[in-house]
Design an enzyme around this catalytic site. Structure first.
Site, PDB file in Angstrom:
ATOM      1  N   TYR A  77       0.188  23.415  -1.394  1.00 48.36           N
ATOM      2  CA  TYR A  77      -0.597  22.180  -1.256  1.00 48.36           C
ATOM      3  C   TYR A  77      -1.147  21.700  -2.593  1.00 48.36           C
ATOM      4  CZ  TYR A  77      -0.753  23.216   3.752  1.00 48.36           C
ATOM      5  OH  TYR A  77      -0.415  23.463   5.044  1.00 48.36           O
ATOM      6  N   TYR A  98      -8.171  26.493  12.178  1.00 50.84           N
ATOM      7  CA  TYR A  98      -8.676  27.273  11.029  1.00 50.84           C
ATOM      8  C   TYR A  98      -7.602  27.496   9.967  1.00 50.84           C
ATOM      9  CZ  TYR A  98     -10.737  31.168   8.436  1.00 50.84           C
ATOM     10  OH  TYR A  98     -11.231  31.983   7.449  1.00 50.84           O
ATOM     11  N   ARG A  99      -7.878  27.077   8.745  1.00 48.82           N
ATOM     12  CA  ARG A  99      -7.004  27.349   7.595  1.00 48.82           C
ATOM     13  C   ARG A  99      -7.875  28.029   6.546  1.00 48.82           C
ATOM     14  NH1 ARG A  99      -4.339  25.909  11.090  1.00 48.82           N
ATOM     15  NH2 ARG A  99      -2.730  24.297  11.207  1.00 48.82           N
ATOM     16  N   ALA A 155       2.857  21.690  16.572  1.00 44.64           N
ATOM     17  CA  ALA A 155       2.915  21.906  18.033  1.00 44.64           C
ATOM     18  C   ALA A 155       1.545  21.635  18.651  1.00 44.64           C
ATOM     19  CB  ALA A 155       3.350  23.336  18.339  1.00 44.64           C
ATOM     20  N   GLY A 156       0.525  22.245  18.070  1.00 38.12           N
ATOM     21  CA  GLY A 156      -0.832  22.074  18.605  1.00 38.12           C
ATOM     22  C   GLY A 156      -1.313  20.636  18.460  1.00 38.12           C
ATOM     23  N   ASP A 157      -0.907  19.974  17.382  1.00 37.09           N
ATOM     24  CA  ASP A 157      -1.330  18.579  17.154  1.00 37.09           C
ATOM     25  C   ASP A 157      -0.715  17.662  18.205  1.00 37.09           C
ATOM     26  OD1 ASP A 157      -2.337  19.736  14.834  1.00 37.09           O
ATOM     27  OD2 ASP A 157      -0.633  19.085  13.619  1.00 37.09           O
ATOM     28  N   GLY A 160      -0.072  29.460  22.289  1.00 36.03           N
ATOM     29  CA  GLY A 160       1.363  29.465  21.992  1.00 36.03           C
ATOM     30  C   GLY A 160       2.175  29.317  23.269  1.00 36.03           C
ATOM     31  N   TYR A 197      -3.462  13.184  12.001  1.00 38.66           N
ATOM     32  CA  TYR A 197      -2.487  12.079  11.993  1.00 38.66           C
ATOM     33  C   TYR A 197      -1.365  12.367  12.998  1.00 38.66           C
ATOM     34  CZ  TYR A 197       1.436   9.196  10.510  1.00 38.66           C
ATOM     35  OH  TYR A 197       2.500   8.329  10.503  1.00 38.66           O
TER      36      TYR A 197
HETATM   37  P1  AMP Z   1      -0.160  26.980  19.515  1.00 41.63           P
HETATM   38  O1  AMP Z   1      -0.896  26.123  18.548  1.00 41.63           O
HETATM   39  O2  AMP Z   1       0.784  27.962  18.908  1.00 41.63           O
HETATM   40  O3  AMP Z   1      -1.053  27.584  20.545  1.00 41.63           O
HETATM   41  O4  AMP Z   1       0.799  25.958  20.285  1.00 41.63           O
HETATM   42  C1  AMP Z   1       0.343  24.748  20.805  1.00 41.63           C
HETATM   43  C2  AMP Z   1       1.125  24.386  22.032  1.00 41.63           C
HETATM   44  O5  AMP Z   1       2.506  24.281  21.700  1.00 41.63           O
HETATM   45  C3  AMP Z   1       1.064  25.430  23.135  1.00 41.63           C
HETATM   46  O6  AMP Z   1      -0.061  25.221  23.948  1.00 41.63           O
HETATM   47  C4  AMP Z   1       2.370  25.194  23.863  1.00 41.63           C
HETATM   48  O7  AMP Z   1       2.213  24.126  24.760  1.00 41.63           O
HETATM   49  C5  AMP Z   1       3.309  24.755  22.759  1.00 41.63           C
HETATM   50  N1  AMP Z   1       4.132  25.881  22.262  1.00 41.63           N
HETATM   51  C6  AMP Z   1       3.913  26.626  21.150  1.00 41.63           C
HETATM   52  N2  AMP Z   1       4.884  27.558  20.999  1.00 41.63           N
HETATM   53  C7  AMP Z   1       5.742  27.370  22.036  1.00 41.63           C
HETATM   54  C8  AMP Z   1       6.966  27.988  22.452  1.00 41.63           C
HETATM   55  N3  AMP Z   1       7.531  29.007  21.781  1.00 41.63           N
HETATM   56  N4  AMP Z   1       7.575  27.532  23.577  1.00 41.63           N
HETATM   57  C9  AMP Z   1       7.040  26.486  24.271  1.00 41.63           C
HETATM   58  N5  AMP Z   1       5.905  25.877  23.936  1.00 41.63           N
HETATM   59  C10 AMP Z   1       5.261  26.290  22.841  1.00 41.63           C
END
Ligand code: AMP
Length: 310
Positions: free
Chosen positions: A100, A166-167, A256-258, A227, A31
Site C-alpha cells: 500500500y 480490522y487491518r 467478499a465481506g464488502d 467465511g 466503496y
Molecule cells: P468473510 O469476510 O470471509 O467472512 O466472508 C464474507 C462473506 O463472503 C461470507 O459471509 C460468505 O457469505 C461469503 N464467503 C466467503 N468465503 C466463501 C466461500 N468459500 N464460499 C462461499 N461464500 C463465501
C-alpha cells in the site's frame, strides 16, 4: 427512498496481468459495498463520503463513481493530495500480497471538508456506513472529529452502520484499534463484523462468541460473517443461524465481506426479511470471489443476482 452514505477511502488498484503489464482499477472496502449495493438495488441512493484529489486518476475515479450510479455530493477534492494506491502481487504458489501507498492520501483528510452545512444535509432515516478502515486511515485530529460527527448524525436520526474490518498495519497498536471499535459499537445501530476481525483483538473464535460480545451494545441488528461456514444474525436479540453454500472454485476472496455488506443492507432497506437478505448477500459475495479483483464486471454480477431472484 433510503439514502446510504459510505465513509472511507477508495484507492487506485494495480494488478499485474503479465510480467510487464498492470491492470488498473479502483477499490476500497466501503466503496466496494456502495457499488454492490447500487448494482443490486438501483432505486436506493448510495453515495461516497470521501476525499480524492484533482489529478487525472482522481478525475477517473470520480467518473467511475458516477458511472456506478453513486451520489457524489460528498466527494470532496483536495487541492494538493491524491488517492492512495495498492498493488496486488501473486507469488509462484498463488499466494497474494498487497503493498500500500496510502499514508499521504487525500482520503485521510476527509474530515477537513466536513462543515456544519455538510452535517445539515443528512436527514433522519439516512444511513452512514463506516468501517474500521474508515477510522484507521484518518489523521489523529480527523478521528476526534469523526466521533463528534457520528454523535451529531445519531442525534439527527441517521442510522450508523459499522463493520470493524480490522487491518493491523493501519493501527499503531491493537489496543488503539480495540478502543476505537468499542467506541464505534457504542454508537452504531447495526454491526456486521467478521469473526476473524474480532479474533485478533478480542480473542473471539466463533460466531456465537461474536454475538455474545455484541450483546452489551445497543445494536438493533448484528450480522456475524464467518467465511463459508455460516452467518449468524441477531435481530433485537433474536438469534438466527443461516447456512452458506461454499463456493468450490474460489479465485480471489477480496471484497467478499464488502459485497455481502452492500447487498445485505440494500435488501433490508428494500424490505427483505433478514434470512432473505443474508441469502442474497451470500450469493453476491459467493459470485465476487469467483472473479479476480474487488469490483467484478457488471454482467456476471447482474446475472448471478438475477438468478438469485433480484
Ligand atoms: P468473510 O469476510 O470471509 O467472512 O466472508 C464474507 C462473506 O463472503 C461470507 O459471509 C460468505 O457469505 C461469503 N464467503 C466467503 N468465503 C466463501 C466461500 N468459500 N464460499 C462461499 N461464500 C463465501
Amino acid at each position: 427512498m433510503d439514502k446510504f452514505y459510505f465513509l472511507g477511502e477508495c484507492m487506485v488498484e494495480l494488478r499485474a496481468t503479465e510480467p510487464s503489464t498492470m491492470k488498473q482499477a479502483f477499490a476500497g472496502d466501503v466503496y466496494n459495498s456502495a457499488v454492490y449495493m447500487k448494482r443490486s438495488f438501483p432505486a436506493i441512493e448510495a453515495g461516497m463520503l470521501t476525499a480524492i484529489g484533482k489529478d487525472g486518476l482522481s478525475e477517473k475515479m470520480l467518473a467511475e463513481f458516477k458511472q456506478e450510479g453513486l451520489d457524489c455530493r460528498f466527494v470532496f477534492q483536495h487541492q494538493e493530495k491524491s488517492p492512495g494506491l495498492y498493488l496486488i502481487e501473486t507469488d509462484n504458489t498463488g499466494e497474494r500480497h498487497f503493498t500500500y501507498w496510502r499514508n499521504d492520501s487525500a482520503a485521510r483528510k476527509v474530515m477537513d471538508f466536513i462543515s456544519p452545512e455538510t452535517t445539515s444535509l443528512f436527514t433522519a432515516g439516512d444511513s452512514l456506513f463506516f468501517s474500521g478502515i474508515s477510522i484507521a486511515v484518518l489523521e489523529e485530529s480527523g478521528r476526534e472529529r469523526l466521533w463528534k460527527l457520528l454523535s451529531e448524525l445519531k442525534t439527527r436520526g441517521v442510522k450508523l452502520i459499522f463493520d470493524p474490518n480490522y487491518r493491523a498495519r493501519l493501527w499503531s497498536s491493537p489496543q488503539q484499534a480495540a478502543s476505537a471499535f468499542m467506541r464505534a459499537l457504542e454508537l452504531a445501530d447495526i454491526a456486521l463484523p467478521g469473526v476473524e476481525d474480532l479474533t485478533a483483538l478480542f480473542d473471539i473464535q466463533t460466531a456465537e462468541a461474536a454475538i455474545a460480545f455484541c450483546r452489551p451494545f445497543n445494536l438493533a441488528e448484528v450480522v456475524i460473517k464467518n467465511g463459508p461456514h455460516s452467518v449468524v444474525t441477531s435481530d433485537n436479540g433474536q438469534i438466527e443461524h443461516h447456512q452458506i453454500t461454499p463456493v468450490k472454485e474460489v479465485v480471489d476472496t477480496t471484497s467478499a465481506g464488502d459485497a455481502f455488506n452492500g447487498v445485505y443492507l440494500g435488501a433490508r432497506a428494500n424490505g427483505a426479511p433478514i434470512s432473505d437478505a443474508v441469502q442474497l448477500a451470500a450469493r453476491a459475495a459467493g459470485t465476487v470471489i469467483q472473479h479476480p479483483g474487488a469490483i467484478i464486471p457488471l454482467e456476471p454480477f447482474k446475472s448471478a443476482m438475477k438468478s438469485a431472484g433480484l
